[in-house]
Design an enzyme around this catalytic site. Structure first.
Site, PDB file in Angstrom:
ATOM      1  CD  GLU A  38     -18.612   1.693 -31.952  1.00 64.25           C
ATOM      2  OE1 GLU A  38     -19.346   0.729 -31.358  1.00 64.25           O
ATOM      3  OE2 GLU A  38     -17.868   1.655 -32.820  1.00 64.25           O
ATOM      4  CG  ASP A  42     -19.542  -3.654 -29.682  1.00 68.41           C
ATOM      5  OD1 ASP A  42     -20.644  -3.645 -29.154  1.00 68.41           O
ATOM      6  OD2 ASP A  42     -19.513  -4.865 -30.459  1.00 68.41           O
ATOM      7  CG  ASP A 111     -21.458   4.830 -31.544  1.00 70.29           C
ATOM      8  OD1 ASP A 111     -21.937   3.619 -31.160  1.00 70.29           O
ATOM      9  OD2 ASP A 111     -21.493   5.260 -32.790  1.00 70.29           O
ATOM     10  CD  GLU A 114     -20.639   0.103 -27.409  1.00 67.73           C
ATOM     11  OE1 GLU A 114     -21.138  -1.034 -27.385  1.00 67.73           O
ATOM     12  OE2 GLU A 114     -20.444   0.377 -28.847  1.00 67.73           O
TER      13      GLU A 114
END
Length: 223
Positions: A38, A42, A111, A114
């Site tokens: 994650e 991002d 989350d 990502e």
């Protein structure tokens, strides 16, 4: 968890299926979870979405592109994307999260989106991650409108009225209810030239004004 089925849904075949499994594993399930993916995803998502917007809207400024990206890459929009693609059904969660409905929790879903894109980046480089991003973000990217996206209702209404050379709306609190620590405000938005009077409610004056402006904008742009 159906890794093959989910891979088909996002249009990407993982050379290393364990990466996808980890991307869909919440920390409550064990130490081999998606937190690091994650973290990576991002940055990759922001880059991939920025590139897509850069090519899609060649006439927009840096600030306008940043506003559009922020409207696409945030917890709420990522959660909607996860729900659209059934990502919650694929998550591996600990017993506690399962009982409390973690597969519906916005932060967990966002989350995981990502993390999946981060896993695709490790598996297939930027091209792999971009392909997954395009599939997951197909709907919001296809409908995004630079004229309205990311702008609050009061701003949208003001710009619409200015474009038609109509006087700006007037806002007034018409009622308050509840105790001091949990009041509910009711605000009216008046546009006499269009014969529009809308009412909005909120826990403070600002949110009530925004809700009133949202309804007024819908009325002003209808038909």
């Amino acid at each position: 968890m159906d890794l093959d089925g989910f891979s088909l849904r996002i249009g990407y075949h993982f050379n290393d299926p364990d990466l996808l499994r980890r991307a869909l594993t919440h920390r409550s399930h064990g130490s081999a979870n998606n937190e690091r993916l994650e973290f990576l995803g991002d940055s990759v998502v922001n880059c991939a979405v920025a590139l897509e917007l850069y090519h899609k809207f060649p006439g927009l400024s840096e600030g306008e592109l940043s506003r559009l990206r922020a409207s696409l890459v945030n917890q709420q929009s990522l959660c909607v994307i996860a729900q659209e693609h059934g990502l919650g059904d694929q998550l591996l969660l600990g017993e506690g999260e399962l009982k409390s409905g973690g597969f519906r929790r916005p932060s967990i879903l966002a989350d995981a989106v990502e993390a999946v894109i981060g896993a695709a980046f490790l598996d297939g480089g930027f091209d792999g991650a971009r392909a997954v991003m395009r599939t997951l973000f197909a709907s919001p990217l296809g409908t995004i409108d630079p004229r309205t996206t990311g702008k609050d209702p009061k701003t949208l209404l003001q710009e619409h009225l200015q474009g038609r050379r109509i006087a700006l709306p007037r806002y007034a609190v018409v009622a308050t209810r509840g105790e001091a620590h949990e009041q509910l405000f009711q605000v009216e938005c008046l546009i006499p030239e269009l014969d529009i009077r809308s009412l909005g409610e909120g826990s403070n004056r600002r949110s009530a004004e925004q809700n009133a402006a949202r309804l007024a904008y819908e009325l002003a742009t209808r038909g």
